[in-house]
Design a protein around this motif. Structure first.
Motif, PDB file in Angstrom:
ATOM      1  N   LEU A  89      -3.185  -2.926   6.675  1.00 43.04           N
ATOM      2  CA  LEU A  89      -2.272  -1.925   7.201  1.00 43.04           C
ATOM      3  C   LEU A  89      -1.608  -2.388   8.479  1.00 43.04           C
ATOM      4  CD1 LEU A  89      -4.122   1.418   6.538  1.00 43.04           C
ATOM      5  CD2 LEU A  89      -1.925   0.703   5.651  1.00 43.04           C
ATOM      6  N   GLN A 101       0.807  -1.196   0.000  1.00 38.50           N
ATOM      7  CA  GLN A 101       0.000   0.000   0.000  1.00 38.50           C
ATOM      8  C   GLN A 101       0.844   1.250   0.000  1.00 38.50           C
ATOM      9  OE1 GLN A 101      -2.443  -0.645   3.270  1.00 38.50           O
ATOM     10  NE2 GLN A 101      -3.019  -2.611   2.554  1.00 38.50           N
ATOM     11  N   THR A 141       3.327   5.818  -3.048  1.00 40.26           N
ATOM     12  CA  THR A 141       3.825   4.510  -2.633  1.00 40.26           C
ATOM     13  C   THR A 141       5.121   4.632  -1.835  1.00 40.26           C
ATOM     14  OG1 THR A 141       2.832   3.455  -4.568  1.00 40.26           O
ATOM     15  CG2 THR A 141       4.600   2.251  -3.444  1.00 40.26           C
ATOM     16  N   THR A 170       2.897  13.528   5.792  1.00 38.29           N
ATOM     17  CA  THR A 170       4.204  13.008   6.143  1.00 38.29           C
ATOM     18  C   THR A 170       4.957  13.949   7.052  1.00 38.29           C
ATOM     19  OG1 THR A 170       5.182  13.992   4.185  1.00 38.29           O
ATOM     20  CG2 THR A 170       4.386  11.748   4.001  1.00 38.29           C
ATOM     21  N   TYR A 220      -6.187   7.813   1.613  1.00 36.43           N
ATOM     22  CA  TYR A 220      -4.925   8.542   1.660  1.00 36.43           C
ATOM     23  C   TYR A 220      -4.868   9.565   2.789  1.00 36.43           C
ATOM     24  CZ  TYR A 220      -1.433  11.849  -0.114  1.00 36.43           C
ATOM     25  OH  TYR A 220      -0.376  12.699  -0.249  1.00 36.43           O
ATOM     26  N   VAL A 252      -5.107   7.707   6.745  1.00 34.50           N
ATOM     27  CA  VAL A 252      -3.976   6.886   7.201  1.00 34.50           C
ATOM     28  C   VAL A 252      -3.130   7.613   8.248  1.00 34.50           C
ATOM     29  CG1 VAL A 252      -1.766   5.917   6.467  1.00 34.50           C
ATOM     30  CG2 VAL A 252      -3.827   5.433   5.185  1.00 34.50           C
ATOM     31  N   LEU A 287      -4.078   1.205  -2.262  1.00 30.47           N
ATOM     32  CA  LEU A 287      -2.932   1.626  -3.078  1.00 30.47           C
ATOM     33  C   LEU A 287      -3.037   1.114  -4.504  1.00 30.47           C
ATOM     34  CD1 LEU A 287       0.178   1.494  -0.781  1.00 30.47           C
ATOM     35  CD2 LEU A 287      -1.140   3.420  -1.597  1.00 30.47           C
ATOM     36  N   VAL A 335       0.874   5.312   8.504  1.00 31.86           N
ATOM     37  CA  VAL A 335       0.810   4.050   7.873  1.00 31.86           C
ATOM     38  C   VAL A 335      -0.183   3.063   8.406  1.00 31.86           C
ATOM     39  CG1 VAL A 335       2.685   3.522   9.322  1.00 31.86           C
ATOM     40  CG2 VAL A 335       2.269   2.144   7.467  1.00 31.86           C
ATOM     41  N   TYR A 349       4.385   5.888   1.650  1.00 32.78           N
ATOM     42  CA  TYR A 349       3.785   4.852   2.480  1.00 32.78           C
ATOM     43  C   TYR A 349       4.838   3.871   2.993  1.00 32.78           C
ATOM     44  CZ  TYR A 349       0.967   0.923   3.973  1.00 32.78           C
ATOM     45  OH  TYR A 349       0.422  -0.097   4.710  1.00 32.78           O
ATOM     46  N   PRO A 392       1.735   5.597   0.388  1.00 25.76           N
ATOM     47  CA  PRO A 392       1.705   6.664   1.361  1.00 25.76           C
ATOM     48  C   PRO A 392       0.752   7.748   1.000  1.00 25.76           C
ATOM     49  CG  PRO A 392       3.508   6.953  -0.064  1.00 25.76           C
ATOM     50  CD  PRO A 392       2.779   5.735  -0.530  1.00 25.76           C
TER      51      PRO A 392
END
Length: 329
Positions: free
Chosen positions: A226, A3, A184, A11, A313, A316, A164, A20, A187, A5
């Motif tokens: 996850l 999966q 990606t 981030t 997205y 998470v 993803l 994540v 993640y 990011p």
């Protein structure tokens, strides 16, 4: 594939690190795209066949609310979106809370709903319409035909596909593969960072409460995938309940367990997806048998927040942050 990011917003700080954990599965099927030459159009193969779409669409309408975060994450120019009923999961327009601010910042207008109105879609003047192929906001084939009379329409999605992979499918449709690769990579970096700090001594059970007991997310669920990516072990239920059922019907991502079977959680840590903002004590009041399991006696029962129900997205990082908080070693 593993999966992916979430956006750069996800981030930063602890939210990024925890990004994540719980998101895994919006669904998608295979997508084929025929590139335009110098081109004004491209041909996309989707759930209902082949559709010729603008090579560079400028006014995309998402008639399914669960398609919208995928499009926003890929920087697709969404001008209007379907909605769901307002609840603890949404803002006052019916956008899911985790991405509502992004939609507002980009000027996405809500379509009257939750049912799709053809007149409202047409009024948004789309040059491309996108819909979801499964779940509560499914675009059935009859509606697809009607929407196609307004603008080229593409319908993606199958319930057993990880979010993803669905992101990759949408990226191929919109020629956003570079952005999908960034997602990606994010993640994978987040998984590496967060998993290094999680206490994995106990299995986990991810669940919601029901009037009769619990709905438990399996390893096949977005949440379970996850958790597994993060190095957690999703607790295996006995064979007589570990099969598609409950609200999932033929789905294998959720199983139903009666309140009397709480002992089947064994020594696992409980992670409640509290869709209506419930507190831990609310679950004990509804299911007193929880009080006798090891997790309750050892204070290893936690809530994950409403956003953990809809893995995408944008949710998470929120769930990941919560997981880092309650399971950080």
């Amino acid at each position: 594939m593993k999966q992916a990011p979430v956006s750069a917003t996800l981030t930063t700080g602890a939210a990024a690190a925890t990004l994540v954990l719980l998101l895994a599965g919006c669904g998608a099927g295979d997508t084929a795209v025929s590139p335009a030459g110098e081109g004004e159009t491209r041909t996309v193969t989707h759930l209902y066949g082949d559709t010729e779409i603008p090579a560079e669409p400028e006014r995309v309408v998402s008639v399914s609310v669960t398609s919208t975060p995928l499009l926003l994450s890929l920087d697709v120019p969404v001008v209007a979106s379907g909605v769901t009923g307002t609840s603890a999961l949404t803002d006052d327009k019916g956008f899911f809370a985790q991405w509502a601010q992004t939609a507002d910042e980009r000027g996405v207008e809500p379509l009257p709903g939750p049912e799709v109105g053809l007149e409202a879609v047409a009024a948004a003047e789309p040059d491309l319409i996108v819909g979801n192929g499964f779940g509560a906001d499914t675009v059935p084939e009859e509606l697809y035909e009607q929407l196609s009379g307004i603008a080229p329409t593409v319908v993606h999605g199958e319930s057993d596909t990880a979010w993803l992979d669905t992101t990759d499918q949408y990226a191929e449709t919109f020629a956003r593969q570079d952005r999908a690769e960034e997602i990606t990579a994010e993640y994978e970096a987040l998984v590496e960072e967060v998993s290094a700090d999680l206490d994995t001594a106990h299995d986990v059970v991810i669940l919601t409460g029901t009037p009769n007991g619990f709905n438990v997310f399996t390893e096949e669920s977005a949440q379970g995938r996850l958790a597994t990516d993060l190095g957690l072990t999703v607790h295996a239920l006995p064979d007589d309940v570990a099969a598609p059922g409950g609200q999932g019907g033929e789905r294998g991502d959720i199983v139903e367990l009666s309140a009397e079977r709480a002992s089947d959680f064994g020594d696992a840590t409980l992670l409640f997806v509290n869709t209506q903002g419930q507190e831990i004590e609310d679950y004990l009041e509804a299911s007193p048998t929880l009080e006798n399991i090891p997790a309750w006696e050892e204070d290893r029962v936690f809530t994950l927040g409403a956003a953990s129900f809809r893995m995408d997205y944008y949710s998470v990082p929120m769930v990941a942050e919560r997981l880092a908080e309650v399971l950080g070693s």
